[in-house]
Design a protein around this motif. Structure first.
Motif, short mmCIF file in Angstrom:
data_model
loop_
_atom_site.label_atom_id
_atom_site.label_comp_id
_atom_site.label_asym_id
_atom_site.label_seq_id
_atom_site.Cartn_x
_atom_site.Cartn_y
_atom_site.Cartn_z
N ALA A 76 0.84 -1.19 0.00
CA ALA A 76 0.00 0.00 0.00
C ALA A 76 0.88 1.24 0.00
O ALA A 76 2.01 1.23 0.50
N ALA A 77 0.35 2.32 -0.56
CA ALA A 77 1.08 3.58 -0.57
C ALA A 77 0.94 4.24 0.80
O ALA A 77 -0.11 4.17 1.43
N SER A 78 2.00 4.90 1.27
CA SER A 78 1.99 5.50 2.60
C SER A 78 1.62 6.98 2.53
O SER A 78 0.49 7.39 2.84
N ALA A 100 8.17 -10.57 -10.53
CA ALA A 100 8.65 -9.72 -9.44
C ALA A 100 8.03 -8.33 -9.57
O ALA A 100 7.49 -7.97 -10.61
N VAL A 101 8.14 -7.55 -8.50
CA VAL A 101 7.64 -6.17 -8.48
C VAL A 101 8.84 -5.26 -8.20
O VAL A 101 9.58 -5.46 -7.24
N VAL A 102 9.02 -4.26 -9.07
CA VAL A 102 10.02 -3.22 -8.83
C VAL A 102 9.26 -2.04 -8.25
O VAL A 102 8.45 -1.40 -8.94
N LYS A 103 9.47 -1.76 -6.99
CA LYS A 103 8.70 -0.75 -6.27
C LYS A 103 9.19 0.64 -6.62
O LYS A 103 10.39 0.92 -6.65
N GLY A 104 8.23 1.54 -6.88
CA GLY A 104 8.57 2.90 -7.23
C GLY A 104 8.75 3.79 -6.02
O GLY A 104 8.47 3.41 -4.88
N THR A 105 9.22 5.02 -6.26
CA THR A 105 9.43 6.01 -5.21
C THR A 105 8.15 6.82 -5.02
O THR A 105 7.53 7.25 -6.01
N PRO A 106 7.69 7.08 -3.78
CA PRO A 106 6.48 7.88 -3.56
C PRO A 106 6.57 9.24 -4.27
O PRO A 106 7.56 9.97 -4.12
N GLY A 107 5.56 9.54 -5.05
CA GLY A 107 5.51 10.80 -5.76
C GLY A 107 6.39 10.87 -6.99
O GLY A 107 6.43 11.90 -7.66
N GLY A 108 7.10 9.79 -7.32
CA GLY A 108 8.02 9.82 -8.45
C GLY A 108 7.47 9.12 -9.69
O GLY A 108 6.31 8.70 -9.74
N GLU A 109 8.34 9.01 -10.69
CA GLU A 109 7.98 8.33 -11.92
C GLU A 109 8.15 6.83 -11.76
O GLU A 109 8.56 6.34 -10.69
N PRO A 124 9.67 -5.74 -18.60
CA PRO A 124 8.46 -5.15 -18.03
C PRO A 124 7.19 -5.78 -18.60
O PRO A 124 7.08 -6.01 -19.81
N LEU A 125 6.25 -6.06 -17.70
CA LEU A 125 4.92 -6.54 -18.11
C LEU A 125 3.88 -5.43 -17.99
O LEU A 125 3.01 -5.29 -18.84
N ALA A 126 3.95 -4.64 -16.92
CA ALA A 126 2.96 -3.57 -16.72
C ALA A 126 3.46 -2.61 -15.66
O ALA A 126 4.28 -2.96 -14.80
N SER A 127 2.96 -1.36 -15.74
CA SER A 127 3.15 -0.41 -14.65
C SER A 127 1.82 -0.28 -13.91
O SER A 127 0.75 -0.34 -14.52
N VAL A 128 1.90 -0.11 -12.57
CA VAL A 128 0.70 -0.08 -11.73
C VAL A 128 0.74 1.20 -10.91
O VAL A 128 1.72 1.47 -10.18
N ASN A 129 -0.31 1.99 -11.00
CA ASN A 129 -0.43 3.22 -10.22
C ASN A 129 -1.06 2.87 -8.87
O ASN A 129 -2.24 2.50 -8.80
N VAL A 130 -0.27 3.01 -7.81
CA VAL A 130 -0.74 2.67 -6.46
C VAL A 130 -1.11 3.98 -5.76
O VAL A 130 -0.23 4.78 -5.41
N GLY A 131 -2.40 4.22 -5.57
CA GLY A 131 -2.86 5.45 -4.97
C GLY A 131 -2.82 5.41 -3.45
O GLY A 131 -2.87 4.34 -2.83
N VAL A 132 -2.79 6.61 -2.83
CA VAL A 132 -2.79 6.70 -1.37
C VAL A 132 -4.16 6.34 -0.85
O VAL A 132 -5.18 6.83 -1.34
N GLY A 133 -4.18 5.46 0.15
CA GLY A 133 -5.43 5.11 0.81
C GLY A 133 -6.28 4.09 0.09
O GLY A 133 -7.36 3.75 0.55
N VAL A 134 -5.84 3.58 -1.08
CA VAL A 134 -6.65 2.58 -1.79
C VAL A 134 -6.41 1.21 -1.18
O VAL A 134 -5.31 0.91 -0.70
N ALA A 135 -7.44 0.39 -1.20
CA ALA A 135 -7.34 -0.97 -0.66
C ALA A 135 -7.36 -2.02 -1.75
O ALA A 135 -7.15 -3.20 -1.47
#
Length: 441
Positions: A76-78, A100-109, A124-135
């Motif tokens: 989850a995003a913090s 595997a998952v390559v975790k991104g930097t909060p607020g970054g590209e 790469p298979l896909a990029s995933v936008n992880v929003g703040v507070g989403v479950a």
């Protein structure tokens, strides 16, 4: 030793050698149709996770196959949203390709991937936008980044085309001698023949625009050209003289430059109708007619010979067409060859004759030398001399004192001869064509 070759019997071949060999045979990518379901990453709002479909892929010469749907969890995003990337990770040291998952930097590209030539390589298979507070991860948060294995170029006949080809499969069909490719639903020509009827969105008509054609590009052009009335720009005329002998012409008063404001009187004349405030009658006075009579009191100018003809001729008997010469002499209009010499063809343009405009008109009322008013004839039928001149038939026009005066109506029949001849030739040609059509029916 700097040169190696493989694989051969009884020869050890390393993993790196096989990887290099297969990379030259096929590029890295998912073995599927473009945008197919192989290794597709899906967000279905089932939790903080994505699902990866079964598939087959080649990663730098190494093969990986998944036969079932895999679940990949995401953190989850913090404090800020971030972008993670789901990858197939080749690790030669572990002898494995894993999800595997390559975790991104909060607020970054989206994070960068590790793609070394001999070590770890992340596909790469896909990029995933992880929003703040989403479950959960929704479908709209996932963007596919898959690349697909390219097709080989082949050759076949129409009956031996590849079975179940991928989109973009290209080959030469020797049955049709044409390159074709698979669109996903049919084989299409790579370079189809384009005809006017096959062009979509073509206009129904084209507005004319200024353009030019090379003479060599014109088809069915005649070898010779009959002259017709036309004009040329002065700059286009070749071999034009530097000076010109004066000829009969006219100028608009407004076009004359440097003209004097007053004119000394000189010998001239005015038409009776142009004189204003003239008396209606004239008392007789002593006068003479010297110069107008010849010996025997014969009038040199016949009555009306130098005036517009406004009234019908009368009388009976034999009529002759005559000419009146400049000195007033009458003569017959003869046509016999015995009166002629230097006879040669004179070309008349039928199109110029066909431009003539028959009109009906009223003669203007005139006043003779005694002040007698003569009413002009009404509803006469004829031609306008200036229009005949402008049509290029100046030889039919008579001039008096330098002005257009009348028409040689006696020559109008001559002008009509080429028109009739051309029509006769056209009728004969049409008759021959009709006979040929009827004979072929």
């Amino acid at each position: 030793m700097t040169i190696t070759s493989y694989p051969f019997d009884d020869q050890p071949v390393s993993e790196g050698q096989f990887s290099y060999l297969f990379r030259e045979l096929q590029s890295t990518g998912v073995a599927d149709q473009v945008n197919g379901g192989g290794f597709q990453v899906i967000g279905d709002s089932s939790g903080m996770q994505v699902k990866v479909n079964p598939g087959f892929a080649l990663i730098r010469g190494h093969a990986v196959q998944s036969t079932d749907t895999e679940i990949v969890p995401l953190d989850a995003a913090s404090t800020s949203s971030r972008i993670d990337r789901v990858v197939l990770r080749l690790d030669p040291a572990a002898n494995a390709i894993t999800l595997a998952v390559v975790k991104g930097t909060p607020g970054g590209e989206a994070p960068a991937l590790t793609q070394s030539d001999t070590g770890v390589f992340e596909f790469p298979l896909a990029s995933v936008n992880v929003g703040v507070g989403v479950a959960t991860i929704a479908a709209t948060a996932v963007t596919s980044e898959r690349r697909f294995i390219g097709n080989t170029v082949g050759g076949w006949t129409t009956s031996t085309r590849p079975q179940s080809p991928r989109i973009g499969r290209l080959g030469l069909n020797v049955s049709t001698n044409a390159w074709e490719y698979w669109t996903g639903s049919k084989w299409a020509d790579l370079a189809p023949v384009v005809t006017w009827s096959s062009i979509s969105g073509r206009p129904n008509e084209f507005p004319p625009a200024t353009h030019s054609h090379d003479w060599t590009d014109v088809n069915n052009k005649p070898t010779t050209f009959k002259p017709v009335a036309h004009t040329h720009d002065w700059a286009d005329v070749l071999n034009k003289p530097a000076t010109y002998a004066p000829s009969s012409h006219s100028h608009d008063w407004n076009s004359i430059t440097g003209k004097p404001s007053t004119f000394a009187p000189s010998s001239h004349s005015h038409s009776w109708s142009s004189i204003t405030s003239k008396p209606s009658t004239f008392p007789p006075s002593s006068h003479s007619h010297s110069g107008y009579l010849t010996s025997g009191s014969t009038i040199a100018w016949a009555n009306g010979s130098k005036k517009p003809h406004n009234n019908a001729a009368s009388g009976s008997g034999t009529w002759y067409a005559v000419w009146v010469e400049g000195d007033g002499t009458f003569c017959r209009n003869t046509s016999s060859i015995r009166f002629k010499e230097n006879v040669r063809d004179y070309e008349i343009q039928p199109d110029a004759v066909l431009k003539l405009r028959p009109v009906i008109y009223d003669r203007k009322t005139t006043v003779d030398d005694r002040g007698t008013v003569k009413e002009g004839r009404k509803d006469e039928v004829g031609l306008i001399a200036e229009e005949v001149r402008d049509a290029g038939l100046d030889w039919l026009v008579n001039y008096l004192d330098g002005e257009v005066d009348g028409l040689r109506y006696d020559l109008l029949g001559v002008a009509l001869v080429p028109v009739v001849q051309r029509q006769a030739a056209q009728i004969e040609a049409l008759s021959e064509r009709l006979a040929a059509v009827e004979a072929a029916a």
